[in-house]
Design a protein around this motif. Structure first.
Motif, mmCIF file in Angstrom:
data_model
loop_
_atom_site.group_PDB
_atom_site.id
_atom_site.type_symbol
_atom_site.label_atom_id
_atom_site.label_comp_id
_atom_site.label_asym_id
_atom_site.label_seq_id
_atom_site.Cartn_x
_atom_site.Cartn_y
_atom_site.Cartn_z
ATOM 1 N N ILE A 168 0.861 -1.182 0.000
ATOM 2 C CA ILE A 168 0.000 0.000 0.000
ATOM 3 C C ILE A 168 0.894 1.228 0.000
ATOM 4 N N LYS A 169 0.559 2.206 -0.825
ATOM 5 C CA LYS A 169 1.367 3.426 -0.875
ATOM 6 C C LYS A 169 1.061 4.322 0.323
ATOM 7 N N ALA A 214 1.295 13.277 4.247
ATOM 8 C CA ALA A 214 0.925 12.935 5.623
ATOM 9 C C ALA A 214 2.137 12.435 6.400
ATOM 10 N N ALA A 215 3.027 11.706 5.735
ATOM 11 C CA ALA A 215 4.211 11.169 6.395
ATOM 12 C C ALA A 215 5.119 12.281 6.903
ATOM 13 N N LYS A 216 5.110 13.420 6.209
ATOM 14 C CA LYS A 216 5.928 14.554 6.622
ATOM 15 C C LYS A 216 5.286 15.341 7.759
ATOM 16 N N SER A 255 -11.744 11.443 15.962
ATOM 17 C CA SER A 255 -12.573 11.480 14.755
ATOM 18 C C SER A 255 -11.735 11.495 13.476
ATOM 19 N N ASP A 256 -10.484 11.960 13.551
ATOM 20 C CA ASP A 256 -9.602 12.010 12.384
ATOM 21 C C ASP A 256 -8.630 10.837 12.324
ATOM 22 N N MET A 257 -8.609 10.018 13.358
ATOM 23 C CA MET A 257 -7.625 8.936 13.458
ATOM 24 C C MET A 257 -7.747 7.932 12.313
ATOM 25 N N LYS A 258 -8.963 7.633 11.890
ATOM 26 C CA LYS A 258 -9.186 6.655 10.827
ATOM 27 C C LYS A 258 -8.540 7.103 9.523
ATOM 28 N N ARG A 283 -4.652 7.007 9.788
ATOM 29 C CA ARG A 283 -4.158 5.615 9.702
ATOM 30 C C ARG A 283 -4.202 5.095 8.263
ATOM 31 N N ARG A 284 -5.220 5.507 7.523
ATOM 32 C CA ARG A 284 -5.330 5.090 6.132
ATOM 33 C C ARG A 284 -4.212 5.698 5.275
ATOM 34 N N MET A 285 -3.846 6.939 5.588
ATOM 35 C CA MET A 285 -2.776 7.595 4.833
ATOM 36 C C MET A 285 -1.394 7.060 5.182
#
Length: 65
Positions: free
Chosen positions: A4-5, A10-12, A53-56, A59-61
């Protein structure tokens, strides 16, 4: 199963803590600081924890932490 990419933007911006939550830095802390109050600038220094509320979406990113 393919890899998965990771969303590089988001990583930064997000970093995983030891407890599995994600921390980030607040915006508006880099320039035009003269008009901002000392209290406001002081609160901008502290890293924040991502809301539940933003955790999902975070985590996807960042599938690999």
């Amino acid at each position: 199963m393919p890899k998965i990419k990771t969303c590089r933007a988001a990583a930064k911006r997000f970093e995983k803590t030891g407890s599995g939550k994600y921390k980030f830095r607040k915006s508006h802390a880099s320039h035009i600081l003269t008009k901002k109050t000392t209290k406001r600038k002081r609160s901008l220094r502290q890293p924040q924890i991502v809301a539940d509320s933003d955790m999902k979406s975070v985590r996807r990113m960042l599938p690999y932490g």
